[in-house]
Design a protein around this motif. Sequence first.
Motif, mmCIF file in Angstrom:
data_model
loop_
_atom_site.group_PDB
_atom_site.id
_atom_site.type_symbol
_atom_site.label_atom_id
_atom_site.label_comp_id
_atom_site.label_asym_id
_atom_site.label_seq_id
_atom_site.Cartn_x
_atom_site.Cartn_y
_atom_site.Cartn_z
ATOM 1 N N VAL A 294 137.287 69.114 116.519
ATOM 2 C CA VAL A 294 137.955 69.814 117.618
ATOM 3 C C VAL A 294 139.453 69.562 117.571
ATOM 4 C CG1 VAL A 294 138.229 69.892 120.119
ATOM 5 C CG2 VAL A 294 135.944 69.880 119.127
ATOM 6 N N GLY A 295 139.845 68.310 117.328
ATOM 7 C CA GLY A 295 141.264 67.991 117.246
ATOM 8 C C GLY A 295 141.953 68.707 116.106
ATOM 9 N N LEU A 296 141.277 68.815 114.957
ATOM 10 C CA LEU A 296 141.864 69.495 113.804
ATOM 11 C C LEU A 296 142.060 70.981 114.074
ATOM 12 C CD1 LEU A 296 139.786 67.713 111.024
ATOM 13 C CD2 LEU A 296 142.270 67.601 111.240
ATOM 14 N N VAL A 297 141.056 71.627 114.652
ATOM 15 C CA VAL A 297 141.166 73.062 114.940
ATOM 16 C C VAL A 297 142.202 73.309 116.027
ATOM 17 C CG1 VAL A 297 139.915 75.102 115.731
ATOM 18 C CG2 VAL A 297 138.815 73.495 114.177
ATOM 19 N N ALA A 298 142.269 72.424 117.021
ATOM 20 C CA ALA A 298 143.284 72.573 118.068
ATOM 21 C C ALA A 298 144.687 72.478 117.477
ATOM 22 C CB ALA A 298 143.087 71.508 119.152
ATOM 23 N N GLU A 299 144.885 71.570 116.550
ATOM 24 C CA GLU A 299 146.184 71.462 115.895
ATOM 25 C C GLU A 299 146.450 72.687 115.018
ATOM 26 O OE1 GLU A 299 148.432 69.465 116.596
ATOM 27 O OE2 GLU A 299 147.370 67.914 117.717
ATOM 28 N N ALA A 300 145.398 73.279 114.456
ATOM 29 C CA ALA A 300 145.572 74.521 113.696
ATOM 30 C C ALA A 300 146.061 75.645 114.607
ATOM 31 C CB ALA A 300 144.259 74.910 113.016
#
Length: 426
Positions: A294-300
């Motif tokens: 979730v954190g990775l996609v949010a940063e994307a």
Amino acid sequence: MGLFDDAFDHLPGLLPAMFRGVPFFMPDSDHEAGRRLLLTYFPGIDAPGLDDFGRAPGVIHVTGVYVGEDYVVRALALQAAFEAPGIATLLHPWLGEMSVVAEQPAVIRFSDRALGLITFDATLTPVRTSLAPVVSTLAGLLGAVDGVITAAASFVSLALAGVSAVAVLSHAHDTATACAALVDDTVSAAPEVSGLSPTVASAIEAVADAVAADGGGAAPAQLAAAVVAIGAPIAAAGVTAAPSAISPAAGYVAPAKPISARRAVTLLRAVAGELADVETLNTPAASVALAMRVGLVAEAVRAAADIDYESRQDATTVRAALDDELAGLAGETATFAYDDPAAGAGLWRAVGDLRAALARDLNEIIGRLPSVITVRPPAGISAWLIAQHFAGDDPRAVVAMFEDIVTRNRLRHPGVITTETIEILL
């Protein structure tokens, strides 16, 4: 999942929406704007009397579409939503979340010529409790990203806080370590590793330090913060830094970004995809892996806001890809919410808010972008003639379009086009 893996591939331009929690697509919408005026006419007087009864309710007319093998079930869910009493919540892809009432019955349609598809029309009246402040779509998007990061950290903290079994906690720590190592391996394989390694290495080390500190289960918040922040350095590497409040000295040259924002989005999505295959044996470990994704996609999503999009199709492709990622994560989070509402509900709601903010921000951008069209040129025609036809009489515009046609379509002989179709940016 519906009949198709991705409805966007078969019906381009669909925009996600939701009514009383029932998702659908909204290809068209219009709303009324104005005031409630009463004109009174008197005999012998040309000018009528005018009474202002305030702002008009701003009725919204919605056209909804759903494609999927469960289309009958979705139609029944929409029917129940429209028949339910009281104020409803509408998630509008352009106007955002609002409270509405359905003063008129909705019309839901089936067709034997379009099995797997339902359409409906609804007329909804907003219920305004107060005048909402006007906030830029970018500020709303970045705020939603921060909200997801915070919710993901809370999600992990709650999942780990109640763990007393050493074996269960140990597997959660092993999962965090394995995921961090996978992030390190994926980034190391990228061509831009020289520019990314220092900052990513710090994020990896933060996870290791948090795992060591959480040996007794006393510091789940530290581990949660490190897990969800692992993608922040990658996004920061591709996002243009905000200008300083103090003017730089003469001769100052801003440092070049290690990667572009578009490359940061691609890399973050790739890392999140790798983490999807990590096996977990218990719920705390699964929560760690899910929160990191979730954190990775949010940063994307954060990095996507900094992309300089070339065309509507370009921005639409990015929007659809990120929304698909968020929709999948929302579905996985919903599974946690069923078993542990305290841990999963907040993250599920935050992911939904991010999907809405992403749609609003990119929809506004898409409306300002040129479009790429496909044309079938006559055999043997010159790219220069095509540029003149579409660019008009301005020589500067003709030259720019000619160069774009040659580059975009990789024409080896611009004087004689031999391909059946070419793309043109208008």
